[in-house]
Write an enzyme that holds these catalytic residues in place. Sequence first.
Site, PDB file in Angstrom:
ATOM      1  N   GLU A 136      -3.678   2.148  -7.569  1.00 30.69           N
ATOM      2  CA  GLU A 136      -4.041   3.266  -6.693  1.00 30.69           C
ATOM      3  C   GLU A 136      -3.087   4.439  -6.928  1.00 30.69           C
ATOM      4  O   GLU A 136      -2.002   4.474  -6.311  1.00 30.69           O
ATOM      5  CB  GLU A 136      -3.943   2.834  -5.237  1.00 30.69           C
ATOM      6  CG  GLU A 136      -4.866   1.703  -4.857  1.00 30.69           C
ATOM      7  CD  GLU A 136      -5.203   1.746  -3.379  1.00 30.69           C
ATOM      8  OE1 GLU A 136      -6.383   1.909  -3.073  1.00 30.69           O
ATOM      9  OE2 GLU A 136      -4.288   1.667  -2.547  1.00 30.69           O
TER      10      GLU A 136
ATOM     11  N   HIS B 229       0.862  -1.192   0.000  1.00 29.97           N
ATOM     12  CA  HIS B 229       0.000   0.000   0.000  1.00 29.97           C
ATOM     13  C   HIS B 229       0.898   1.243   0.000  1.00 29.97           C
ATOM     14  O   HIS B 229       1.961   1.245   0.618  1.00 29.97           O
ATOM     15  CB  HIS B 229      -0.917  -0.015   1.234  1.00 29.97           C
ATOM     16  CG  HIS B 229      -1.987   1.029   1.161  1.00 29.97           C
ATOM     17  ND1 HIS B 229      -1.744   2.343   1.473  1.00 29.97           N
ATOM     18  CD2 HIS B 229      -3.281   0.959   0.777  1.00 29.97           C
ATOM     19  CE1 HIS B 229      -2.863   3.035   1.297  1.00 29.97           C
ATOM     20  NE2 HIS B 229      -3.808   2.214   0.870  1.00 29.97           N
TER      21      HIS B 229
HETATM   22  C1  PEP Z   1      -6.712   3.497   0.141  1.00 30.84           C
HETATM   23  O1  PEP Z   1      -6.236   3.862   1.207  1.00 30.84           O
HETATM   24  O2  PEP Z   1      -6.296   2.458  -0.437  1.00 30.84           O
HETATM   25  C2  PEP Z   1      -7.759   4.306  -0.470  1.00 30.84           C
HETATM   26  C3  PEP Z   1      -8.173   4.028  -1.685  1.00 30.84           C
HETATM   27  O3  PEP Z   1      -8.243   5.311   0.318  1.00 30.84           O
HETATM   28  P1  PEP Z   1      -9.466   6.310  -0.046  1.00 30.84           P
HETATM   29  O4  PEP Z   1     -10.600   5.473  -0.561  1.00 30.84           O
HETATM   30  O5  PEP Z   1      -9.780   6.987   1.236  1.00 30.84           O
HETATM   31  O6  PEP Z   1      -8.954   7.240  -1.086  1.00 30.84           O
END
Ligand code: PEP
Length: 255
Positions: free
Chosen positions: A168, A92
């Site tokens: 992400e 992450h």
């Molecule tokens: C995450 O922490 O992986 C994430 C997607 O957070 P958020 O949905 O708050 O942007």
Amino acid sequence: MRYLIGNWKMNPESDEKAVELARSVEQGVAGIEKVTTIVVPPYPFLGAVHAVLDRTLLGAQDVFWEESGAYTGEVSAHELREVGVRYVIIGHSERRAMGESNVVVNKKLRAVLEEELIAVLCVGESKEIRVKGTTAAQAFVKQQLEDSMKGIKNWKSGIEDNVIIAYEPVWAIGTGEEDDPQDAATMTRFIKQLLVTNYGLRVAVLYGGSTDAANVAGYIETGIIDGVLVGGVSLKADEFIAMARNIERAREVEK
Ligand code: PEP
């Protein structure tokens, strides 16, 4: 199958609240067939949360790569399995920001695969890279994937079902500035292609970064994004459940 993964991060503050949230999610997703819903609490609450889950599955936010021994503060993949964990988030961006390298991510991925758990491997570029354009972002993500997945090509058993990639973009996490679904779809297509070419793997690819009940369908409707990894909204039971419902109902309009 479509996925909804709720990463609770370092929340909530008590075991009672964790169980209450898990119970609400468990009840709320009853009857939702097309979505695999996974909640990912902090380590201390895993056992208590697992005890109230049935159709909802359990994930962990991290793992250590050794099997057992003198590694103070660490938790092995086997220990996670013992408390009911099936999915493990690896790499992450919040862990990478604390210094976790692709080499470490690779060790964790191998540990998870050895234990036959499912790895949710996170990749994504910073804003600095994104502003340089799609090619720069793709080159960065390609490097992350190749370094993190080193040695996976000739893995002993079939691992297609044991690897999920979460794209992400770092700048979209927790900022309220979500990626455009078509841009996320372009990156998803790139990742899927790369994994087929390099490893012969057809894996699910999720998007993560400021998703909520209002915007989630847009990602699924691209027809290529298989679900979402959610941070903030996963702590609000009603909205998280609404996300599951909206993912289930979303109609894929483009392949
Ligand atoms: C995450 O922490 O992986 C994430 C997607 O957070 P958020 O949905 O708050 O942007």
